[in-house]
Design a protein around this motif. Structure first.
Motif, short mmCIF file in Angstrom:
data_model
loop_
_atom_site.label_atom_id
_atom_site.label_comp_id
_atom_site.label_asym_id
_atom_site.label_seq_id
_atom_site.Cartn_x
_atom_site.Cartn_y
_atom_site.Cartn_z
N ALA A 1 0.23 4.96 -10.28
CA ALA A 1 -1.22 4.87 -10.48
C ALA A 1 -1.95 5.62 -9.37
O ALA A 1 -2.93 6.34 -9.64
N MET A 2 -1.50 5.49 -8.15
CA MET A 2 -2.12 6.19 -7.03
C MET A 2 -1.92 7.70 -7.17
O MET A 2 -2.83 8.49 -6.91
N LYS A 3 -0.73 8.11 -7.60
CA LYS A 3 -0.45 9.53 -7.83
C LYS A 3 -1.41 10.10 -8.87
O LYS A 3 -1.97 11.18 -8.69
N ALA A 4 -1.63 9.37 -9.95
CA ALA A 4 -2.54 9.83 -11.00
C ALA A 4 -3.97 9.97 -10.48
O ALA A 4 -4.67 10.93 -10.81
N LEU B 1 4.41 8.50 -1.00
CA LEU B 1 3.60 9.41 -1.80
C LEU B 1 2.68 10.21 -0.88
O LEU B 1 2.03 9.65 -0.01
N PHE B 2 2.63 11.50 -1.10
CA PHE B 2 1.76 12.39 -0.34
C PHE B 2 0.84 13.11 -1.30
O PHE B 2 1.23 13.45 -2.42
N ALA C 1 -4.75 11.82 6.84
CA ALA C 1 -5.20 10.45 6.67
C ALA C 1 -4.09 9.69 5.96
O ALA C 1 -3.32 10.27 5.20
N GLY C 2 -3.98 8.42 6.21
CA GLY C 2 -2.91 7.66 5.58
C GLY C 2 -3.30 6.24 5.25
O GLY C 2 -4.28 5.71 5.76
N SER C 3 -2.53 5.68 4.37
CA SER C 3 -2.67 4.28 4.01
C SER C 3 -1.32 3.82 3.48
O SER C 3 -0.34 4.54 3.59
N HIS C 4 -1.28 2.66 2.89
CA HIS C 4 -0.01 2.15 2.39
C HIS C 4 -0.24 1.19 1.24
O HIS C 4 -1.33 0.65 1.07
N ILE C 5 0.78 1.03 0.44
CA ILE C 5 0.79 0.03 -0.62
C ILE C 5 1.81 -1.01 -0.18
O ILE C 5 3.00 -0.81 -0.32
#
Length: 71
Positions: free
Chosen positions: A16-19, A36-37, A52-56
């Protein structure tokens, strides 16, 4: 909400994040462990790079997402 690492729920959230990234014209890819990048090319190749970064989080009984129902 529980989304343990490499579970069906985690994979669904990653996809979902990739989309969402691809909707914004980012070039997406996964590394060998599933991170995922998303890359957005700038218009000035002589400029610096902004990261910038985050996480699931793969946590048990974590908080719910507001941006995507069910992921």
């Amino acid at each position: 909400m529980t989304r343990l690492l490499y579970s069906k729920e985690w994979m669904s959230a990653q996809q979902a994040m990739k989309a969402e990234m691809e909707k914004e014209n980012l070039i997406t890819y996964f590394d060998s462990v599933g991170n995922l990048f998303g890359r957005f090319e700038g218009t000035d190749s002589s400029g610096g790079i902004i990261l910038a970064g985050s996480h699931i989080d793969p946590v048990k009984d974590g908080g719910g997402d507001t941006w995507q129902n069910g992921c």
